[in-house]
Design an enzyme around this catalytic site. Sequence first.
Site, PDB file in Angstrom:
ATOM      1  N   ARG A   1       3.412   8.709  -5.583  1.00 11.69           N
ATOM      2  CA  ARG A   1       2.135   9.254  -5.129  1.00 11.69           C
ATOM      3  C   ARG A   1       2.056  10.776  -5.099  1.00 11.69           C
ATOM      4  O   ARG A   1       0.979  11.323  -4.887  1.00 11.69           O
ATOM      5  CB  ARG A   1       1.795   8.680  -3.736  1.00 11.69           C
TER       6      ARG A   1
ATOM      7  N   SER B   1     -10.014  -1.397  12.777  1.00  9.25           N
ATOM      8  CA  SER B   1     -10.750  -2.557  12.275  1.00  9.25           C
ATOM      9  C   SER B   1     -12.231  -2.251  12.117  1.00  9.25           C
ATOM     10  O   SER B   1     -12.824  -1.585  12.974  1.00  9.25           O
ATOM     11  CB  SER B   1     -10.558  -3.714  13.251  1.00  9.25           C
TER      12      SER B   1
ATOM     13  N   ARG C   1     -20.433  -4.979   7.796  1.00 10.67           N
ATOM     14  CA  ARG C   1     -19.524  -3.993   7.178  1.00 10.67           C
ATOM     15  C   ARG C   1     -19.483  -4.101   5.648  1.00 10.67           C
ATOM     16  O   ARG C   1     -18.989  -3.204   4.976  1.00 10.67           O
ATOM     17  CB  ARG C   1     -18.114  -4.124   7.748  1.00 10.67           C
TER      18      ARG C   1
ATOM     19  N   ARG D   1      -0.812  -1.110  -0.673  1.00 12.20           N
ATOM     20  CA  ARG D   1      -0.120  -1.787  -1.784  1.00 12.20           C
ATOM     21  C   ARG D   1       1.389  -1.568  -1.694  1.00 12.20           C
ATOM     22  O   ARG D   1       2.167  -2.293  -2.313  1.00 12.20           O
ATOM     23  CB  ARG D   1      -0.642  -1.268  -3.129  1.00 12.20           C
TER      24      ARG D   1
ATOM     25  N   SER E   1      20.535   2.580  -0.177  1.00 11.09           N
ATOM     26  CA  SER E   1      20.349   1.592   0.900  1.00 11.09           C
ATOM     27  C   SER E   1      20.647   2.138   2.303  1.00 11.09           C
ATOM     28  O   SER E   1      19.973   1.738   3.260  1.00 11.09           O
ATOM     29  CB  SER E   1      21.136   0.304   0.619  1.00 11.09           C
TER      30      SER E   1
ATOM     31  N   LEU F   1      -2.841   2.686  -0.351  1.00 10.53           N
ATOM     32  CA  LEU F   1      -1.654   2.861   0.493  1.00 10.53           C
ATOM     33  C   LEU F   1      -0.991   1.518   0.823  1.00 10.53           C
ATOM     34  O   LEU F   1       0.229   1.370   0.731  1.00 10.53           O
ATOM     35  CB  LEU F   1      -2.064   3.607   1.779  1.00 10.53           C
TER      36      LEU F   1
HETATM   37  C1  LIG Z   1      -0.709   6.295 -10.698  1.00  9.83           C
HETATM   38  C2  LIG Z   1      -0.855   4.899 -10.187  1.00  9.83           C
HETATM   39  C3  LIG Z   1      -1.817   4.068 -10.730  1.00  9.83           C
HETATM   40  C4  LIG Z   1      -1.951   2.741 -10.289  1.00  9.83           C
HETATM   41  N1  LIG Z   1      -2.926   1.958 -10.826  1.00  9.83           N
HETATM   42  C5  LIG Z   1      -3.056   0.661 -10.425  1.00  9.83           C
HETATM   43  C6  LIG Z   1      -4.057  -0.200 -10.981  1.00  9.83           C
HETATM   44  O1  LIG Z   1      -4.813   0.204 -11.844  1.00  9.83           O
HETATM   45  N2  LIG Z   1      -4.135  -1.469 -10.520  1.00  9.83           N
HETATM   46  C7  LIG Z   1      -3.281  -1.974  -9.559  1.00  9.83           C
HETATM   47  O2  LIG Z   1      -3.389  -3.150  -9.193  1.00  9.83           O
HETATM   48  N3  LIG Z   1      -2.348  -1.175  -9.006  1.00  9.83           N
HETATM   49  C8  LIG Z   1      -2.216   0.124  -9.406  1.00  9.83           C
HETATM   50  N4  LIG Z   1      -1.267   0.924  -8.823  1.00  9.83           N
HETATM   51  C9  LIG Z   1      -0.443   0.372  -7.744  1.00  9.83           C
HETATM   52  C10 LIG Z   1       0.957  -0.063  -8.234  1.00  9.83           C
HETATM   53  O3  LIG Z   1       0.868  -1.070  -9.207  1.00  9.83           O
HETATM   54  C11 LIG Z   1       1.794  -0.573  -7.053  1.00  9.83           C
HETATM   55  O4  LIG Z   1       1.180  -1.721  -6.511  1.00  9.83           O
HETATM   56  C12 LIG Z   1       1.934   0.436  -5.949  1.00  9.83           C
HETATM   57  O5  LIG Z   1       2.227   1.720  -6.470  1.00  9.83           O
HETATM   58  C13 LIG Z   1       3.047  -0.004  -4.991  1.00  9.83           C
HETATM   59  O6  LIG Z   1       4.271   0.314  -5.610  1.00  9.83           O
HETATM   60  P1  LIG Z   1       5.518  -0.649  -5.754  1.00  9.83           P
HETATM   61  O7  LIG Z   1       5.087  -2.045  -6.018  1.00  9.83           O
HETATM   62  O8  LIG Z   1       6.491  -0.025  -6.695  1.00  9.83           O
HETATM   63  O9  LIG Z   1       6.220  -0.432  -4.418  1.00  9.83           O
HETATM   64  P2  LIG Z   1       6.362  -1.030  -2.962  1.00  9.83           P
HETATM   65  O10 LIG Z   1       5.492  -2.163  -2.651  1.00  9.83           O
HETATM   66  O11 LIG Z   1       6.253   0.180  -2.144  1.00  9.83           O
HETATM   67  O12 LIG Z   1       7.841  -1.561  -3.042  1.00  9.83           O
HETATM   68  C14 LIG Z   1       8.938  -0.678  -3.263  1.00  9.83           C
HETATM   69  C15 LIG Z   1       9.871  -1.281  -4.284  1.00  9.83           C
HETATM   70  O13 LIG Z   1      10.415  -2.497  -3.734  1.00  9.83           O
HETATM   71  C16 LIG Z   1      10.590  -3.448  -4.778  1.00  9.83           C
HETATM   72  N5  LIG Z   1       9.735  -4.607  -4.507  1.00  9.83           N
HETATM   73  C17 LIG Z   1       8.785  -4.706  -3.538  1.00  9.83           C
HETATM   74  N6  LIG Z   1       8.226  -5.921  -3.542  1.00  9.83           N
HETATM   75  C18 LIG Z   1       8.826  -6.615  -4.546  1.00  9.83           C
HETATM   76  C19 LIG Z   1       8.681  -7.920  -5.072  1.00  9.83           C
HETATM   77  N7  LIG Z   1       7.793  -8.792  -4.580  1.00  9.83           N
HETATM   78  N8  LIG Z   1       9.468  -8.288  -6.085  1.00  9.83           N
HETATM   79  C20 LIG Z   1      10.373  -7.424  -6.615  1.00  9.83           C
HETATM   80  N9  LIG Z   1      10.564  -6.145  -6.192  1.00  9.83           N
HETATM   81  C21 LIG Z   1       9.799  -5.764  -5.158  1.00  9.83           C
HETATM   82  C22 LIG Z   1      10.189  -2.760  -6.082  1.00  9.83           C
HETATM   83  O14 LIG Z   1      11.332  -2.172  -6.657  1.00  9.83           O
HETATM   84  C23 LIG Z   1       9.246  -1.675  -5.613  1.00  9.83           C
HETATM   85  O15 LIG Z   1       9.140  -0.597  -6.523  1.00  9.83           O
HETATM   86  C24 LIG Z   1      -1.109   2.241  -9.248  1.00  9.83           C
HETATM   87  C25 LIG Z   1      -0.134   3.099  -8.700  1.00  9.83           C
HETATM   88  C26 LIG Z   1       0.003   4.389  -9.149  1.00  9.83           C
HETATM   89  C27 LIG Z   1       1.049   5.275  -8.524  1.00  9.83           C
END
Ligand SMILES: Cc1cc2nc3c(=O)[nH]c(=O)nc-3n(C[C@H](O)[C@H](O)[C@H](O)COP(=O)(O)OP(=O)(O)OC[C@H]3O[C@@H](n4cnc5c(N)ncnc54)[C@H](O)[C@@H]3O)c2cc1C
Length: 259
Positions: free
Chosen positions: A183, A96, A156, A86, A62, A84
């Site tokens: 990543r 934009s 677009r 996500r 933290s 990204l």
């Molecule tokens: C190899 C790979 C394949 C993937 N394939 C797919 C796919 O097929 N389809 C798809 O939809 N996505 C896919 N993803 C995207 C993946 O599901 C995540 O959305 C993305 O990697 C963002 O990561 P995250 O949610 O861990 O982290 P971030 O959004 O970066 O958040 C960081 C951390 O904060 C915490 N956090 C954030 N928001 C919340 C919340 N609302 N509640 C609880 N904890 C939270 C979690 O611990 C999280 O790990 C893929 C990702 C990777 C790396």
Amino acid sequence: MAQAQLHIEILDFSQNTLSIIYAACRQCYSTKFAGEMFREGVNDIKNQEEFVKQVVYSGHESPLEHVKFTFAVEGVSRALTHQLVRHRIASYSQQSQRYVKESDFDYIIPPSIETDEEMKKEYTNIMQEIQASYRHLLSAFEKKGKKGESANQDVRFVLPQAAETKIVVTMNCRELLHFFKERCCSRAQWEIRKLAEEMLELCKQKLPAVFSNAGAKCVALGYCPEGARFTCKKYPLKKALGGKYKISIKEEFNGVIKT
Ligand SMILES: Cc1cc2nc3c(=O)[nH]c(=O)nc-3n(C[C@H](O)[C@H](O)[C@H](O)COP(=O)(O)OP(=O)(O)OC[C@H]3O[C@@H](n4cnc5c(N)ncnc54)[C@H](O)[C@@H]3O)c2cc1C
């Protein structure tokens, strides 16, 4: 209209990065005030580096949230930025496609297509066809008296995911470590992996105490958590280590955090 190349620059990062993390970490374990420890620590970089490295290594992440990096990124596809953004613990500002006309859009060519002459020819032809359709639809709208963003926002829809885009990204160090774990892994898609690897190099240069051992999940774990089907084999599978990884991590943690 041309092939675009990845380009990243750090626009800004918190000043006194190391001392901020150091003071925040120390505050957790000390009766002293963080402001005082910040001032005391500023001139002893080596001690701060050592302390911060140990804290990061122990998983106490933290304090890393107090320091952030802002990157300017260009020469990436919309397919990349869709992945990204996500990552939610971050801020984004992206070029934009409503306000910026894409009549002459650049595009990304995947290396697997780039290196195959036939496929590359087909690919670039499609890009040119899309560009022609985009321009044609824009002028059709113009004849109807519709232009600017109200026309761009509909036209677009014909643009490809390959279209080049520019984006500004801000992440704190904790989120960056998480982003690199996901990543930089060989399972991540090639374009976002390349971006992550270049961002990691820039972070290592600016803040080695936090980022020198950062990377894909396996780098921190010492084993590959992806399982036999997906492993790139850079690290052994967890199963293959037979629980030994737990012992070695525990040994290294012993007494590392000095208060
Ligand atoms: C190899 C790979 C394949 C993937 N394939 C797919 C796919 O097929 N389809 C798809 O939809 N996505 C896919 N993803 C995207 C993946 O599901 C995540 O959305 C993305 O990697 C963002 O990561 P995250 O949610 O861990 O982290 P971030 O959004 O970066 O958040 C960081 C951390 O904060 C915490 N956090 C954030 N928001 C919340 C919340 N609302 N509640 C609880 N904890 C939270 C979690 O611990 C999280 O790990 C893929 C990702 C990777 C790396």
